[in-house]
Scaffold this active site. Structure first.
Site, PDB file in Angstrom:
ATOM      1  N   GLU A 165       0.831  -1.219   0.000  1.00  0.00           N
ATOM      2  CA  GLU A 165       0.000   0.000   0.000  1.00  0.00           C
ATOM      3  C   GLU A 165       0.859   1.261   0.000  1.00  0.00           C
ATOM      4  OE1 GLU A 165      -2.876  -0.580  -0.816  1.00  0.00           O
ATOM      5  OE2 GLU A 165      -3.078  -2.647  -0.146  1.00  0.00           O
ATOM      6  N   HIS A 168       1.856   1.987  -3.447  1.00  0.00           N
ATOM      7  CA  HIS A 168       0.832   2.767  -4.165  1.00  0.00           C
ATOM      8  C   HIS A 168       0.863   4.234  -3.732  1.00  0.00           C
ATOM      9  CE1 HIS A 168      -1.207  -0.534  -6.132  1.00  0.00           C
ATOM     10  NE2 HIS A 168      -1.722  -1.060  -5.030  1.00  0.00           N
ATOM     11  N   TRP A 176       1.191  -5.910 -12.902  1.00  0.00           N
ATOM     12  CA  TRP A 176       0.523  -6.332 -14.151  1.00  0.00           C
ATOM     13  C   TRP A 176      -0.223  -5.170 -14.817  1.00  0.00           C
ATOM     14  CZ3 TRP A 176      -1.172  -7.186  -9.264  1.00  0.00           C
ATOM     15  CH2 TRP A 176      -2.501  -6.873  -8.952  1.00  0.00           C
ATOM     16  N   ASP A 184       2.985  -0.994 -16.067  1.00  0.00           N
ATOM     17  CA  ASP A 184       3.109  -0.412 -14.713  1.00  0.00           C
ATOM     18  C   ASP A 184       3.995   0.831 -14.724  1.00  0.00           C
ATOM     19  OD1 ASP A 184       5.617  -1.495 -15.055  1.00  0.00           O
ATOM     20  OD2 ASP A 184       5.650  -2.559 -13.132  1.00  0.00           O
TER      21      ASP A 184
HETATM   22  N1  ARG Z   1      -5.465  -5.952  -2.221  1.00  0.00           N
HETATM   23  C1  ARG Z   1      -4.496  -4.998  -1.856  1.00  0.00           C
HETATM   24  C2  ARG Z   1      -4.272  -3.918  -2.931  1.00  0.00           C
HETATM   25  O1  ARG Z   1      -4.445  -4.110  -4.108  1.00  0.00           O
HETATM   26  C3  ARG Z   1      -3.179  -5.549  -1.339  1.00  0.00           C
HETATM   27  C4  ARG Z   1      -2.758  -6.957  -1.445  1.00  0.00           C
HETATM   28  C5  ARG Z   1      -1.504  -7.190  -0.619  1.00  0.00           C
HETATM   29  N2  ARG Z   1      -0.899  -8.484  -0.832  1.00  0.00           N
HETATM   30  C6  ARG Z   1      -0.182  -9.164   0.086  1.00  0.00           C
HETATM   31  N3  ARG Z   1       0.415 -10.272  -0.239  1.00  0.00           N
HETATM   32  N4  ARG Z   1      -0.068  -8.765   1.309  1.00  0.00           N
HETATM   33  O2  ARG Z   1      -3.867  -2.786  -2.640  1.00  0.00           O
HETATM   34 ZN    ZN Z   2      -2.586  -2.894  -4.742  1.00  0.00          ZN
HETATM   35 CA    CA Z   3       7.190  -2.988 -16.344  1.00  0.00          CA
END
Ligand code: ARG
Ligand code: ZN
Ligand code: CA
Length: 248
Positions: A165, A168, A176, A184
């Protein structure tokens, strides 16, 4: 590149059950994971990908609050709400949540039950100031490798949801590109057909081996161990002079 950036963090814990009111030690274990993952001092770092890099970004719980007073960098609020969803209600005291601390000065993290099987979500740079930050479920915040008695849920119990997070938050996209062999915007990550779960090392898609160890895939916490140099350049650009998160 070249200098280490330290980002002050405030963690807002909003809980209904005592389990959801995670301990200070569990919170600190998450800060420790972030520091290891963003400095590539994580014990599980391997040499599978030569483009893996040290982000030279660190995190600390805030020691001074918005009014200049000493703080632990943790706020706690009891609530009767069972789940919060992803519409940012946890970020608003008017909706029963907790208002952000000045988002130009702090990385705000809300820890509350999101529900719907969602581990966490983030706001990209450039969004509304009042909702800026990251949100994680309590059972995905912290690391069971760094203490005992924590409220955590395997296989997402090593703190990598927050690493993802914060990726992001610092402008990283999913590896992907959120579409079939999508983009990306990072040159040194291979193109993936879609998200990977579990830990399918050696998986080939879109003409190359998938980087399932990347924090921006959807693999298990124990599978992930790297960000790349290209991801570093992208994250540090938003923290640099002229970048949207420069004031952090
Ligand atoms: N679903 C979340 C997102 O897209 C995070 C997934 C985190 N994955 C993990 N292996 N802890 O932001
Ligand atoms: Zn994510
Ligand atoms: Ca790439």
């Amino acid at each position: 590149n070249g200098s280490i950036i330290t980002i002050p963090v405030v963690v807002h814990v909003i809980y209904r059950t005592s389990n959801e009111n995670i301990s200070d030690a569990q919170i600190q274990s998450q800060i420790d994971v972030l520091n290891e993952d963003f400095r590539r001092t994580n014990a599980d770092a391997d040499n599978a990908w030569s483009q893996a890099a040290d982000m030279e970004i660190q995190f600390c719980l805030a020691s001074v609050d918005e009014n200049g007073n000493a703080t632990t960098g943790i706020t706690r609020k009891s609530s009767t709400r069972t789940s919060w969803g992803t519409n940012d209600a946890m970020k608003s005291s008017a909706q029963g949540g907790v208002d952000a601390w000045d988002t130009s000065q702090y990385l705000n993290m809300w820890v509350c039950n999101i529900g719907g099987g969602i581990l966490g979500y983030a706001q990209f740079p450039g969004g509304s100031a009042s909702t800026d930050g990251v949100v994680m479920g309590p059972q995905y915040f912290g690391s069971s490798a760094k203490g005992s008695g924590f409220y955590l849920s395997s296989p997402f119990d090593l703190g990598r949801t927050t690493t993802h997070e914060v990726g992001h938050f610092l402008n990283l996209r999913h590896i992907w590109g959120d579409s079939n062999c999508g983009n990306d915007f990072v040159a040194d990550t291979p193109t993936h057909q879609t998200s990977n779960g579990g830990c399918p090392i050696g998986q080939v898609s879109c003409g190359s081996t998938d980087m399932v160890q990347n924090y921006m895939d959807y693999t298990n916490d124990s599978c992930m161990n790297l960000f790349t140099q290209g991801q570093k350049d992208r994250m540090r650009a938003v923290l640099a002079a002229g970048g949207v998160r420069r004031s952090l």
